[in-house]
Scaffold this motif. Structure first.
Motif: not given
Length: 136
Positions: A75-82
């Motif tokens: 769910k978080v890999d290669h994302t923009f956490l914001n």
């Protein structure tokens, strides 16, 4: 009581920026981290419990790896956490907040589905910066 630990890695970007502050204060408090930037994160999860006499496990480490990947890493890999991660929507994406949110996801699953207890979420942002959260 015995403790087992699993590590998973992922890449994600974030920006430390308080929208209620003026730009000058954000730049002063967060410095370069007020810009969008990425990290090669490491998620280290430690589970504690008693050894199952039938399996010799506290929890199957393959199952822990799968859980970490399905519930967090994928769910978080290669994302923009914001902006891209539903469980972080509306939350400040500091490493501290991120670790607490991971705990909230994993702790009940580990307890209910695996009859073990989440002991620690360790989230490494850089080789010199990490957070450990024990659910307190």
């Amino acid at each position: 009581m015995i403790y087992i630990t699993r590590r998973e890695r992922f890449n994600a970007a974030h920006r430390l920026w308080n929208t209620t502050w003026p730009e000058e204060k954000n730049r002063e408090v967060f410095g370069l981290c007020s810009n969008i930037h990425g990290h090669n994160w490491e998620l280290i999860v430690t589970v504690k419990g008693e050894i199952d006499p039938d399996t010799g496990f506290v929890m199957d480490l393959k199952a822990l790896s799968k859980l970490m990947k399905q519930e967090v890493v994928d769910k978080v890999d290669h994302t923009f956490l914001n902006e891209d991660v539903p469980f972080l929507k509306g939350k400040f994406p500091s490493t501290e907040v991120f670790a607490v949110e991971i705990w909230k996801i994993l702790a009940p699953i580990i307890k209910n589905d695996y009859n073990s207890t989440l002991h620690c979420v360790k989230l490494i942002e850089t080789p010199n910066h990490y957070v450990e959260y024990f659910g307190e």
